[in-house]
Design a protein around this motif. Structure first.
Motif, PDB file in Angstrom:
ATOM      1  N   GLU A  61      16.421   6.856  -2.280  1.00  0.00           N
ATOM      2  CA  GLU A  61      15.900   6.959  -0.924  1.00  0.00           C
ATOM      3  C   GLU A  61      14.384   6.800  -0.931  1.00  0.00           C
ATOM      4  O   GLU A  61      13.710   7.268  -1.854  1.00  0.00           O
ATOM      5  N   ASP A  62      13.883   6.157   0.070  1.00  0.00           N
ATOM      6  CA  ASP A  62      12.457   6.218   0.366  1.00  0.00           C
ATOM      7  C   ASP A  62      11.524   5.882  -0.781  1.00  0.00           C
ATOM      8  O   ASP A  62      10.682   6.674  -1.182  1.00  0.00           O
ATOM      9  N   ARG A  63      11.684   4.713  -1.319  1.00  0.00           N
ATOM     10  CA  ARG A  63      10.700   4.203  -2.260  1.00  0.00           C
ATOM     11  C   ARG A  63      10.164   2.907  -1.682  1.00  0.00           C
ATOM     12  O   ARG A  63      10.758   1.850  -1.861  1.00  0.00           O
ATOM     13  N   HIS A  64       9.061   3.001  -0.973  1.00  0.00           N
ATOM     14  CA  HIS A  64       8.490   1.836  -0.310  1.00  0.00           C
ATOM     15  C   HIS A  64       7.097   1.578  -0.882  1.00  0.00           C
ATOM     16  O   HIS A  64       6.636   2.318  -1.739  1.00  0.00           O
ATOM     17  N   HIS A  65       6.455   0.521  -0.413  1.00  0.00           N
ATOM     18  CA  HIS A  65       5.163   0.156  -1.001  1.00  0.00           C
ATOM     19  C   HIS A  65       4.175  -0.354   0.027  1.00  0.00           C
ATOM     20  O   HIS A  65       4.557  -0.901   1.057  1.00  0.00           O
ATOM     21  N   LEU A  66       2.917  -0.168  -0.334  1.00  0.00           N
ATOM     22  CA  LEU A  66       1.816  -0.732   0.429  1.00  0.00           C
ATOM     23  C   LEU A  66       1.127  -1.684  -0.542  1.00  0.00           C
ATOM     24  O   LEU A  66       0.555  -1.252  -1.537  1.00  0.00           O
ATOM     25  N   THR A  67       1.238  -2.980  -0.282  1.00  0.00           N
ATOM     26  CA  THR A  67       0.822  -3.978  -1.264  1.00  0.00           C
ATOM     27  C   THR A  67      -0.336  -4.834  -0.772  1.00  0.00           C
ATOM     28  O   THR A  67      -0.341  -5.268   0.388  1.00  0.00           O
ATOM     29  N   CYS A  68      -1.281  -5.081  -1.659  1.00  0.00           N
ATOM     30  CA  CYS A  68      -2.417  -5.939  -1.318  1.00  0.00           C
ATOM     31  C   CYS A  68      -2.029  -7.408  -1.466  1.00  0.00           C
ATOM     32  O   CYS A  68      -1.529  -7.826  -2.505  1.00  0.00           O
ATOM     33  N   LEU A  69      -2.266  -8.175  -0.412  1.00  0.00           N
ATOM     34  CA  LEU A  69      -1.880  -9.586  -0.400  1.00  0.00           C
ATOM     35  C   LEU A  69      -2.757 -10.429  -1.319  1.00  0.00           C
ATOM     36  O   LEU A  69      -2.429 -11.553  -1.656  1.00  0.00           O
ATOM     37  N   ARG A  70      -3.894  -9.872  -1.707  1.00  0.00           N
ATOM     38  CA  ARG A  70      -4.842 -10.665  -2.481  1.00  0.00           C
ATOM     39  C   ARG A  70      -4.689 -10.376  -3.977  1.00  0.00           C
ATOM     40  O   ARG A  70      -4.483 -11.272  -4.764  1.00  0.00           O
ATOM     41  N   CYS A  71      -4.762  -9.094  -4.353  1.00  0.00           N
ATOM     42  CA  CYS A  71      -4.696  -8.769  -5.784  1.00  0.00           C
ATOM     43  C   CYS A  71      -3.297  -8.326  -6.220  1.00  0.00           C
ATOM     44  O   CYS A  71      -3.015  -8.260  -7.414  1.00  0.00           O
ATOM     45  N   GLY A  72      -2.434  -8.018  -5.276  1.00  0.00           N
ATOM     46  CA  GLY A  72      -1.064  -7.678  -5.633  1.00  0.00           C
ATOM     47  C   GLY A  72      -0.824  -6.227  -6.007  1.00  0.00           C
ATOM     48  O   GLY A  72       0.315  -5.820  -6.200  1.00  0.00           O
ATOM     49  N   ASN A  73      -1.869  -5.449  -6.111  1.00  0.00           N
ATOM     50  CA  ASN A  73      -1.684  -4.031  -6.420  1.00  0.00           C
ATOM     51  C   ASN A  73      -0.899  -3.341  -5.318  1.00  0.00           C
ATOM     52  O   ASN A  73      -1.039  -3.673  -4.148  1.00  0.00           O
ATOM     53  N   SER A  74      -0.082  -2.363  -5.722  1.00  0.00           N
ATOM     54  CA  SER A  74       0.668  -1.677  -4.677  1.00  0.00           C
ATOM     55  C   SER A  74       0.715  -0.169  -4.901  1.00  0.00           C
ATOM     56  O   SER A  74       0.605   0.321  -6.023  1.00  0.00           O
ATOM     57  N   ILE A  75       0.855   0.519  -3.794  1.00  0.00           N
ATOM     58  CA  ILE A  75       0.892   1.981  -3.781  1.00  0.00           C
ATOM     59  C   ILE A  75       2.288   2.412  -3.352  1.00  0.00           C
ATOM     60  O   ILE A  75       2.860   1.840  -2.421  1.00  0.00           O
ATOM     61  N   LEU A  76       2.848   3.383  -4.037  1.00  0.00           N
ATOM     62  CA  LEU A  76       4.177   3.874  -3.681  1.00  0.00           C
ATOM     63  C   LEU A  76       4.115   4.755  -2.435  1.00  0.00           C
ATOM     64  O   LEU A  76       3.271   5.640  -2.339  1.00  0.00           O
ATOM     65  N   ILE A  77       5.016   4.482  -1.506  1.00  0.00           N
ATOM     66  CA  ILE A  77       5.083   5.265  -0.269  1.00  0.00           C
ATOM     67  C   ILE A  77       6.439   5.963  -0.215  1.00  0.00           C
ATOM     68  O   ILE A  77       7.473   5.301  -0.328  1.00  0.00           O
ATOM     69  N   THR A  78       6.430   7.254  -0.057  1.00  0.00           N
ATOM     70  CA  THR A  78       7.713   7.955  -0.040  1.00  0.00           C
ATOM     71  C   THR A  78       8.073   8.527   1.332  1.00  0.00           C
ATOM     72  O   THR A  78       9.156   9.057   1.513  1.00  0.00           O
ATOM     73  N   GLU A  79       7.159   8.392   2.274  1.00  0.00           N
ATOM     74  CA  GLU A  79       7.511   8.807   3.634  1.00  0.00           C
ATOM     75  C   GLU A  79       8.335   7.697   4.267  1.00  0.00           C
ATOM     76  O   GLU A  79       8.145   6.534   3.947  1.00  0.00           O
ATOM     77  N   CYS A  80       9.217   8.056   5.163  1.00  0.00           N
ATOM     78  CA  CYS A  80      10.026   7.017   5.798  1.00  0.00           C
ATOM     79  C   CYS A  80      10.658   7.514   7.085  1.00  0.00           C
ATOM     80  O   CYS A  80      11.485   8.423   7.059  1.00  0.00           O
ATOM     81  N   PRO A  81      10.304   6.907   8.180  1.00  0.00           N
ATOM     82  CA  PRO A  81      10.779   7.353   9.487  1.00  0.00           C
ATOM     83  C   PRO A  81      11.940   6.540  10.040  1.00  0.00           C
ATOM     84  O   PRO A  81      12.116   6.481  11.246  1.00  0.00           O
ATOM     85  N   VAL A  82      12.749   5.900   9.191  1.00  0.00           N
ATOM     86  CA  VAL A  82      13.779   5.021   9.750  1.00  0.00           C
ATOM     87  C   VAL A  82      15.205   5.556   9.684  1.00  0.00           C
ATOM     88  O   VAL A  82      16.148   4.872  10.059  1.00  0.00           O
TER      89      VAL A  82
END
Lengths: 137, 137
Positions: free
Chosen positions: A74-95
DNA sequence: CTTCCTGCAAAGAGTTTGCATCAAA
DNA sequence: TTTGATGCAAACTCTTTGCAGGAAG
């Protein structure tokens, strides 16, 4: 759901449990071989596909075209940079409420969802803005 | 943001505005040629990549590995069957508050997000369940 | 015996890269 | 002139398919 797991499907699930993170088919192939399982790459793909359809494995396809497989979590999402590709794990989820609603409204049996955010990280924002300010170097 | 759009980038945006739906790079290539623009496929990819980084175009990568490009649009998500691949358009979306929060918390400049639901459609549920009940045919 | 599973190698699809040329400032 | 953009073709990566042999019931 389509019971009957083959020997290799079982092995794949076992190895995935040990990895505990999204893994590419090619990496799984290597891992399986490390576990002394003789298996073909094609079989890895075929098995993952079968597991996917039964909801025992979920898939996230990267912009590169490579697919990462993982056990349902459950709830393993990401915030990803379109330029360098680095991403941050997001565990909140309102869906979840929406998911329940869709499930009953459309009569789908929903196994999982993906939620990914894209943009520029602070560092790349600076680079982009600098490039825009000084067009000719 | 990285201003300076090239001639071909402008043409791509123009054609995309006329299409109004997610389109593959290869299809865009064909469309551009139909519009009497001589352009190479590689340039289409390079241009889309540049537009992507500036948030002028958004990308959704299909499980097949093919990427679909579209102009930024809010709330176009899907509920997709893992077996037959059919999908339903979903326009509801409860993630805007979270997006705002992530943007300020992580200092990212978020351009867009993707939200996709996966499972089995009613028809494929029946097929799967039948296969499970009658293992040997 | 019949059916499905498997491995290997070859084929396929989509995307990226090398390089010489061309356009823009 | 100098830098970046472009087109073409070759190269790459990941994934799928064909086929003969093998496991399962």
């Amino acid at each position: 759901m389509g019971e009957r797991r083959t020997r290799n499907q079982e092995r794949i699930l076992k190895v995935m449990k040990g990895l505990m993170q999204p893994t590419s088919a090619q990496d799984l192939y290597i891992q399986l071989r490390n576990h002394e399982y003789t298996i073909g790459l094609a079989t890895v793909y075929r098995s993952l596909d079968a597991l996917k359809v039964d909801g025992l494995v979920q898939v996230r396809t990267l912009p590169s075209g490579e697919s990462l497989y993982s056990l349902p979590q459950e709830d393993r999402h990401h915030l990803t940079c379109l330029r360098c590709g680095n991403s941050i794990l997001i565990t909140e989820c309102p869906v979840h409420d929406l998911e329940d609603e869709l499930q009953s409204h459309h009569k789908f049996r929903i196994y999982y969802h993906t939620l990914e955010f894209f943009g520029l990280c602070p560092s790349c924002q600076a680079k982009e803005d600098a490039a825009a300010d000084a067009p000719s170097l």
